[in-house]
Design a protein around this motif. Structure first.
Motif, PDB file in Angstrom:
ATOM      1  N   ARG A   1      22.301  31.411 -63.070  1.00  0.00           N
ATOM      2  CA  ARG A   1      22.057  30.803 -64.367  1.00  0.00           C
ATOM      3  C   ARG A   1      23.099  31.237 -65.403  1.00  0.00           C
ATOM      4  O   ARG A   1      23.550  30.430 -66.221  1.00  0.00           O
ATOM      5  CB  ARG A   1      20.653  31.180 -64.862  1.00  0.00           C
ATOM      6  CG  ARG A   1      20.256  30.442 -66.148  1.00  0.00           C
ATOM      7  CD  ARG A   1      19.117  31.166 -66.865  1.00  0.00           C
ATOM      8  NE  ARG A   1      17.968  31.385 -66.026  1.00  0.00           N
ATOM      9  CZ  ARG A   1      16.924  30.565 -65.921  1.00  0.00           C
ATOM     10  NH1 ARG A   1      16.908  29.437 -66.615  1.00  0.00           N
ATOM     11  NH2 ARG A   1      15.904  30.870 -65.136  1.00  0.00           N
ATOM     12  N   GLN A   2      23.474  32.505 -65.387  1.00  0.00           N
ATOM     13  CA  GLN A   2      24.409  33.010 -66.379  1.00  0.00           C
ATOM     14  C   GLN A   2      25.750  32.280 -66.291  1.00  0.00           C
ATOM     15  O   GLN A   2      26.324  31.880 -67.308  1.00  0.00           O
ATOM     16  CB  GLN A   2      24.610  34.508 -66.193  1.00  0.00           C
ATOM     17  CG  GLN A   2      25.488  35.146 -67.265  1.00  0.00           C
ATOM     18  CD  GLN A   2      25.600  36.646 -67.092  1.00  0.00           C
ATOM     19  OE1 GLN A   2      25.375  37.189 -66.014  1.00  0.00           O
ATOM     20  NE2 GLN A   2      25.953  37.329 -68.167  1.00  0.00           N
ATOM     21  N   ALA A   3      26.249  32.088 -65.076  1.00  0.00           N
ATOM     22  CA  ALA A   3      27.520  31.386 -64.900  1.00  0.00           C
ATOM     23  C   ALA A   3      27.398  29.931 -65.331  1.00  0.00           C
ATOM     24  O   ALA A   3      28.310  29.370 -65.955  1.00  0.00           O
ATOM     25  CB  ALA A   3      27.971  31.482 -63.446  1.00  0.00           C
ATOM     26  N   LEU A   4      26.283  29.308 -65.000  1.00  0.00           N
ATOM     27  CA  LEU A   4      26.030  27.931 -65.415  1.00  0.00           C
ATOM     28  C   LEU A   4      26.064  27.819 -66.938  1.00  0.00           C
ATOM     29  O   LEU A   4      26.730  26.933 -67.497  1.00  0.00           O
ATOM     30  CB  LEU A   4      24.673  27.488 -64.864  1.00  0.00           C
ATOM     31  CG  LEU A   4      24.199  26.042 -65.040  1.00  0.00           C
ATOM     32  CD1 LEU A   4      23.045  25.745 -64.091  1.00  0.00           C
ATOM     33  CD2 LEU A   4      23.757  25.725 -66.471  1.00  0.00           C
ATOM     34  N   CYS A   5      25.349  28.710 -67.611  1.00  0.00           N
ATOM     35  CA  CYS A   5      25.258  28.654 -69.073  1.00  0.00           C
ATOM     36  C   CYS A   5      26.617  28.857 -69.722  1.00  0.00           C
ATOM     37  O   CYS A   5      26.953  28.179 -70.711  1.00  0.00           O
ATOM     38  CB  CYS A   5      24.256  29.679 -69.581  1.00  0.00           C
ATOM     39  SG  CYS A   5      22.530  29.296 -69.176  1.00  0.00           S
TER      40      CYS A   5
ATOM     41  N   THR B   1      17.249  27.987 -69.372  1.00  0.00           N
ATOM     42  CA  THR B   1      18.620  27.508 -69.216  1.00  0.00           C
ATOM     43  C   THR B   1      19.117  26.845 -70.494  1.00  0.00           C
ATOM     44  O   THR B   1      20.242  27.108 -70.943  1.00  0.00           O
ATOM     45  CB  THR B   1      18.718  26.536 -68.032  1.00  0.00           C
ATOM     46  OG1 THR B   1      18.212  27.186 -66.848  1.00  0.00           O
ATOM     47  CG2 THR B   1      20.155  26.114 -67.787  1.00  0.00           C
ATOM     48  N   GLY B   2      18.305  25.998 -71.108  1.00  0.00           N
ATOM     49  CA  GLY B   2      18.723  25.349 -72.344  1.00  0.00           C
ATOM     50  C   GLY B   2      19.017  26.354 -73.439  1.00  0.00           C
ATOM     51  O   GLY B   2      20.046  26.270 -74.133  1.00  0.00           O
ATOM     52  N   THR B   3      18.130  27.329 -73.615  1.00  0.00           N
ATOM     53  CA  THR B   3      18.349  28.360 -74.624  1.00  0.00           C
ATOM     54  C   THR B   3      19.510  29.261 -74.223  1.00  0.00           C
ATOM     55  O   THR B   3      20.274  29.723 -75.073  1.00  0.00           O
ATOM     56  CB  THR B   3      17.074  29.176 -74.832  1.00  0.00           C
ATOM     57  OG1 THR B   3      15.991  28.290 -75.166  1.00  0.00           O
ATOM     58  CG2 THR B   3      17.239  30.186 -75.947  1.00  0.00           C
ATOM     59  N   GLY B   4      19.667  29.499 -72.930  1.00  0.00           N
ATOM     60  CA  GLY B   4      20.782  30.306 -72.453  1.00  0.00           C
ATOM     61  C   GLY B   4      22.128  29.675 -72.754  1.00  0.00           C
ATOM     62  O   GLY B   4      23.102  30.380 -73.054  1.00  0.00           O
ATOM     63  N   ILE B   5      22.210  28.352 -72.690  1.00  0.00           N
ATOM     64  CA  ILE B   5      23.459  27.673 -73.037  1.00  0.00           C
ATOM     65  C   ILE B   5      23.791  27.903 -74.507  1.00  0.00           C
ATOM     66  O   ILE B   5      24.940  28.178 -74.877  1.00  0.00           O
ATOM     67  CB  ILE B   5      23.362  26.173 -72.712  1.00  0.00           C
ATOM     68  CG1 ILE B   5      23.311  25.973 -71.186  1.00  0.00           C
ATOM     69  CG2 ILE B   5      24.535  25.400 -73.311  1.00  0.00           C
ATOM     70  CD1 ILE B   5      22.954  24.561 -70.767  1.00  0.00           C
TER      71      ILE B   5
ATOM     72  N   LEU C   1      23.757  22.939 -61.729  1.00  0.00           N
ATOM     73  CA  LEU C   1      22.792  23.631 -60.890  1.00  0.00           C
ATOM     74  C   LEU C   1      23.282  25.026 -60.525  1.00  0.00           C
ATOM     75  O   LEU C   1      24.472  25.217 -60.247  1.00  0.00           O
ATOM     76  CB  LEU C   1      22.565  22.849 -59.583  1.00  0.00           C
ATOM     77  CG  LEU C   1      22.096  21.406 -59.698  1.00  0.00           C
ATOM     78  CD1 LEU C   1      22.105  20.750 -58.312  1.00  0.00           C
ATOM     79  CD2 LEU C   1      20.707  21.330 -60.310  1.00  0.00           C
ATOM     80  N   ASP C   2      22.357  25.970 -60.496  1.00  0.00           N
ATOM     81  CA  ASP C   2      22.705  27.230 -59.848  1.00  0.00           C
ATOM     82  C   ASP C   2      22.346  27.098 -58.363  1.00  0.00           C
ATOM     83  O   ASP C   2      21.714  26.128 -57.941  1.00  0.00           O
ATOM     84  CB  ASP C   2      22.046  28.435 -60.532  1.00  0.00           C
ATOM     85  CG  ASP C   2      20.551  28.573 -60.283  1.00  0.00           C
ATOM     86  OD1 ASP C   2      19.935  27.650 -59.691  1.00  0.00           O
ATOM     87  OD2 ASP C   2      19.990  29.602 -60.687  1.00  0.00           O
ATOM     88  N   GLU C   3      22.785  28.067 -57.586  1.00  0.00           N
ATOM     89  CA  GLU C   3      22.591  27.974 -56.138  1.00  0.00           C
ATOM     90  C   GLU C   3      21.116  27.871 -55.766  1.00  0.00           C
ATOM     91  O   GLU C   3      20.733  27.141 -54.840  1.00  0.00           O
ATOM     92  CB  GLU C   3      23.214  29.203 -55.453  1.00  0.00           C
ATOM     93  CG  GLU C   3      24.735  29.264 -55.551  1.00  0.00           C
ATOM     94  CD  GLU C   3      25.428  28.351 -54.569  1.00  0.00           C
ATOM     95  OE1 GLU C   3      24.730  27.722 -53.744  1.00  0.00           O
ATOM     96  OE2 GLU C   3      26.668  28.242 -54.639  1.00  0.00           O
TER      97      GLU C   3
END
Length: 293
Positions: free
Chosen positions: A11-15, A45-49, A286-288
């Protein structure tokens, strides 16, 4: 038009990458047409972005439209921010998507980067007092969160969207722009384990709504029961639609929705996520784990 897929380890890499591209999209929209609009989503995820955008701005060490870590940054005075859905809770409730977004990024943009407070367009909150949205009164005397007040809140947000709508203009695919809505340069959506998007849940009326841009939700299977949501019609006006999904609990839904989209078996009542798409591009971030890998 086929969906694009972007895959990330976690998730971190995605964000981080979505945050960088969000800045690029908004900066390009401001450059090309004088303003930009994004539709935000809640959840981790939305807040992480949004938090990752804040990190990029901090790394850039500046405001206005200067670079953030080498990336273009929009003139925030020309950016408008909306929501795809919201929990119909009192203003300031920590479960509201708006409250989480303000803490992650929006307060920083207002305080340090020139985003006008009026360019933030939260969905109405519940409460005994009337809430004014684009000049429309929301709220009546009586118990909070009654269905009539929820319906008025949906109408008020639709009125605010209409107030910001621009004159119809040619779209990339030649189709006319929906005159009820501003141009959404990017819409970000999570996908739930039941394949819901925004607050459009399978088996409920919301995904099938026609002729409106915002619907009240009175019986969400995910608490709280009362919510507001953009409709499929509204979401499908996005120039770019991003599904931003992380976590193994989403993998089954992601697989089902992607299969339906690839094989022409989309079904709004069963998989609401299967029937929303961007006008120019639809991208799966997507994350893995969410990809089932």
């Amino acid at each position: 038009m086929s969906d694009e897929t972007r895959m990330f380890a976690d998730r971190q890499a995605l964000c981080r990458q979505a945050a960088a591209e969000l800045l690029e999209v908004l900066a390009a929209a401001v450059r090309d047409r004088g303003e930009a609009s994004a539709v935000l989503t809640g959840g981790g995820t939305g807040t992480g972005i949004l938090a990752a955008v804040a990190d990029l701005l901090d790394a850039g060490g500046g405001g206005g439209d200067g670079p953030a870590g080498g990336l273009p940054v929009p003139d925030w005075s020309r950016v408008h921010l909306w929501w795809g859905d919201e929990r119909f809770l009192p203003a300031g409730d920590p479960e509201r998507n708006e409250v989480q977004a303000r803490a992650a990024l929006l307060d920083l943009l207002v305080d340090c980067h020139g985003l006008p407070a009026e360019n933030i367009h939260p969905m109405p909150a519940d409460g005994p007092a009337a809430v004014s949205v684009a000049g429309s009164a929301v709220g009546t005397a009586g118990p909070p969160a009654t269905p009539p007040r929820l319906g008025a809140a949906a109408d008020a947000y639709a009125a605010e969207l209409l107030a910001r709508a621009q004159a119809p203009r040619p779209a990339p695919d030649g189709a006319p722009v929906d005159a009820r809505l501003p141009v959404f340069d990017v819409v970000m959506l999570g996908v739930g384990p039941d394949a819901h998007v925004a607050s459009l849940f399978p088996g409920l009326p919301g995904p099938l709504a026609e002729g409106v841009t915002v619907v009240p939700v009175t019986d969400s299977p995910k608490p709280p029961a009362r919510r507001l949501s953009l409709t499929v019609e509204a979401l499908n006006t996005a120039e770019r639609l991003w599904f931003v999904v992380a976590g193994a609990d989403k993998a089954e839904a992601v697989a089902a929705v992607r299969h339906a989209r690839d094989h022409g078996t989309t079904d709004a009542a069963r998989w609401p996520a299967s029937v929303v798409s961007g006008r120019a591009v639809t991208t799966w971030w997507l994350d893995e784990a969410a990809a089932g890998n």
